[in-house]
Design a protein around this motif. Sequence first.
Motif, PDB file in Angstrom:
ATOM      1  N   GLU A 281      -9.681 -43.454  63.234  1.00  0.00           N
ATOM      2  CA  GLU A 281      -8.638 -42.569  62.725  1.00  0.00           C
ATOM      3  C   GLU A 281      -7.268 -43.060  63.149  1.00  0.00           C
ATOM      4  O   GLU A 281      -7.065 -43.487  64.294  1.00  0.00           O
ATOM      5  CB  GLU A 281      -8.849 -41.137  63.240  1.00  0.00           C
ATOM      6  CG  GLU A 281     -10.079 -40.461  62.682  1.00  0.00           C
ATOM      7  CD  GLU A 281     -10.138 -38.993  63.059  1.00  0.00           C
ATOM      8  OE1 GLU A 281      -9.211 -38.248  62.677  1.00  0.00           O
ATOM      9  OE2 GLU A 281     -11.100 -38.610  63.742  1.00  0.00           O
ATOM     10  N   PHE A 282      -6.319 -42.988  62.218  1.00  0.00           N
ATOM     11  CA  PHE A 282      -4.936 -43.352  62.487  1.00  0.00           C
ATOM     12  C   PHE A 282      -4.042 -42.351  61.764  1.00  0.00           C
ATOM     13  O   PHE A 282      -3.934 -42.378  60.530  1.00  0.00           O
ATOM     14  CB  PHE A 282      -4.641 -44.780  62.009  1.00  0.00           C
ATOM     15  CG  PHE A 282      -3.207 -45.205  62.210  1.00  0.00           C
ATOM     16  CD1 PHE A 282      -2.736 -45.516  63.471  1.00  0.00           C
ATOM     17  CD2 PHE A 282      -2.337 -45.274  61.131  1.00  0.00           C
ATOM     18  CE1 PHE A 282      -1.413 -45.904  63.649  1.00  0.00           C
ATOM     19  CE2 PHE A 282      -1.023 -45.657  61.300  1.00  0.00           C
ATOM     20  CZ  PHE A 282      -0.552 -45.978  62.566  1.00  0.00           C
ATOM     21  N   GLN A 283      -3.460 -41.451  62.539  1.00  0.00           N
ATOM     22  CA  GLN A 283      -2.656 -40.359  61.999  1.00  0.00           C
ATOM     23  C   GLN A 283      -3.483 -39.581  60.965  1.00  0.00           C
ATOM     24  O   GLN A 283      -4.525 -39.030  61.305  1.00  0.00           O
ATOM     25  CB  GLN A 283      -1.347 -40.903  61.418  1.00  0.00           C
ATOM     26  CG  GLN A 283      -0.461 -41.545  62.471  1.00  0.00           C
ATOM     27  CD  GLN A 283       0.851 -42.075  61.915  1.00  0.00           C
ATOM     28  OE1 GLN A 283       1.119 -42.025  60.717  1.00  0.00           O
ATOM     29  NE2 GLN A 283       1.694 -42.605  62.788  1.00  0.00           N
ATOM     30  N   GLU A 284      -3.062 -39.523  59.715  1.00  0.00           N
ATOM     31  CA  GLU A 284      -3.804 -38.764  58.702  1.00  0.00           C
ATOM     32  C   GLU A 284      -4.827 -39.625  57.961  1.00  0.00           C
ATOM     33  O   GLU A 284      -5.462 -39.164  57.011  1.00  0.00           O
ATOM     34  CB  GLU A 284      -2.828 -38.154  57.691  1.00  0.00           C
ATOM     35  CG  GLU A 284      -1.839 -37.179  58.311  1.00  0.00           C
ATOM     36  CD  GLU A 284      -0.928 -36.564  57.259  1.00  0.00           C
ATOM     37  OE1 GLU A 284      -1.381 -36.432  56.097  1.00  0.00           O
ATOM     38  OE2 GLU A 284       0.213 -36.224  57.593  1.00  0.00           O
ATOM     39  N   TRP A 285      -4.998 -40.857  58.391  1.00  0.00           N
ATOM     40  CA  TRP A 285      -5.905 -41.770  57.709  1.00  0.00           C
ATOM     41  C   TRP A 285      -7.214 -41.896  58.490  1.00  0.00           C
ATOM     42  O   TRP A 285      -7.237 -41.836  59.711  1.00  0.00           O
ATOM     43  CB  TRP A 285      -5.279 -43.159  57.582  1.00  0.00           C
ATOM     44  CG  TRP A 285      -4.032 -43.194  56.749  1.00  0.00           C
ATOM     45  CD1 TRP A 285      -2.778 -42.845  57.150  1.00  0.00           C
ATOM     46  CD2 TRP A 285      -3.935 -43.595  55.389  1.00  0.00           C
ATOM     47  NE1 TRP A 285      -1.885 -43.002  56.128  1.00  0.00           N
ATOM     48  CE2 TRP A 285      -2.564 -43.460  55.018  1.00  0.00           C
ATOM     49  CE3 TRP A 285      -4.836 -44.049  54.432  1.00  0.00           C
ATOM     50  CZ2 TRP A 285      -2.110 -43.780  53.755  1.00  0.00           C
ATOM     51  CZ3 TRP A 285      -4.386 -44.362  53.172  1.00  0.00           C
ATOM     52  CH2 TRP A 285      -3.032 -44.227  52.837  1.00  0.00           C
ATOM     53  N   PHE A 325      -7.696 -40.312  52.883  1.00  0.00           N
ATOM     54  CA  PHE A 325      -6.375 -39.737  53.118  1.00  0.00           C
ATOM     55  C   PHE A 325      -6.339 -38.378  52.433  1.00  0.00           C
ATOM     56  O   PHE A 325      -6.356 -38.294  51.196  1.00  0.00           O
ATOM     57  CB  PHE A 325      -5.265 -40.634  52.573  1.00  0.00           C
ATOM     58  CG  PHE A 325      -3.881 -40.081  52.808  1.00  0.00           C
ATOM     59  CD1 PHE A 325      -3.276 -40.224  54.046  1.00  0.00           C
ATOM     60  CD2 PHE A 325      -3.206 -39.400  51.808  1.00  0.00           C
ATOM     61  CE1 PHE A 325      -2.008 -39.714  54.279  1.00  0.00           C
ATOM     62  CE2 PHE A 325      -1.942 -38.887  52.027  1.00  0.00           C
ATOM     63  CZ  PHE A 325      -1.344 -39.035  53.262  1.00  0.00           C
TER      64      PHE A 325
END
Length: 380
Positions: A281-285, A325
């Motif tokens: 996970e990376f922020q909202e991704w 996303f």
Amino acid sequence: ARGHTAAYYNPAALTLAKKPSFSVGYQYAAFNLKSENLSRDSSKIFNNHSPALVLGFGIPLPFGGALKDRLSLGFGFVLPQGAILLADAAKPSTESFPLLESRAQTLSVQLSMGIRIIDKVSVGFGALVLATLDGTIDAAPNSTGTISAQVQNSLLTHLAPVVGVLVGPFADLQFALTWRNESLARYSIPVTATVPISGIDYSINLNIAGVAQYDPQRATFEVSYQGLEMFSFSAGVTYRRWSRFENPIGYFATPEDYPVQPEPGFHDTLVPRLGLEMYWEFQEWLFEPRLGYSYEPSPAPEQTGFHNYLSNNRHLIGSGIGIHFGDFTLDLAGQVHILQHRMHEKNTEQAEELAMNPGFPSISHGGWVAVWSAELGIEF
């Protein structure tokens, strides 16, 4: 499998979906199948390309009460751009790859329902639908004395039932069992020709029939482990009942002294599979890289006599990534089939009978298949 893909792989997994979803995708398969004794046009058959459009729906049914979050439907459609059904079978004595040549050239539909029995046990039912070809050809002299033909062809459907069970997770282990009946696309075109010879009308009856597509009955057991923070693993084995494989072309009009066509003599196989998926996970991704391997042993025996059904042991290596996303998902995947080189030594006792021992003294073959796909999905 998740969403509409579960309709094909295991309909019980349809119950994992929480929201309705729709997906549209495109897949492309390239075939490079090689035989050193090739005696027919390879540009049309062995180096073909098979693009197809893929559509899918996953629909959890919004019931309340005791049925809340219990029922889910899945629909999948594979729409080949080349043909609804390709029936291009070589003579049995001619070198051909009957398991691979036209397998991607047929319209297929998957329809399934998943039912959550209790919290950790789900079952699913469905069917895989293939197109089949049935028709007639009647040829006879018309009022002018020339031969004319009346042709009637129909596309029919063949249903292959699918049943799946999903259990778990228990201690981060999940178990799945899927059974699917054989899926095949037959073609049958009886031909009746009336030919006038010396004022007498002679009637000739033929039948062009066989199996254009064949996927054997199969049973798959799979286990997955999801106890690690960023990884999940899966392993499975599939039993494929190739012993019911039929000759792609039947013999219906041969001289009385012509030998009966031998049976293919295929044998059943076990196919092992391994899979790995990562979650990052990376922020909202959310990124989900994937890697898979499978070994597909050949069901075909040594081609020592009349038949030349070419089939190789195959290594399947696949990789891909899912990108999430919000309510949108993009899945990209690629797969390569590496065909192990194989050689058949022809029967030396029939060395002088080339009509019954084509390809003497030996036939060798190999090649590869590559598949790419992209799919865009949305939950709503």
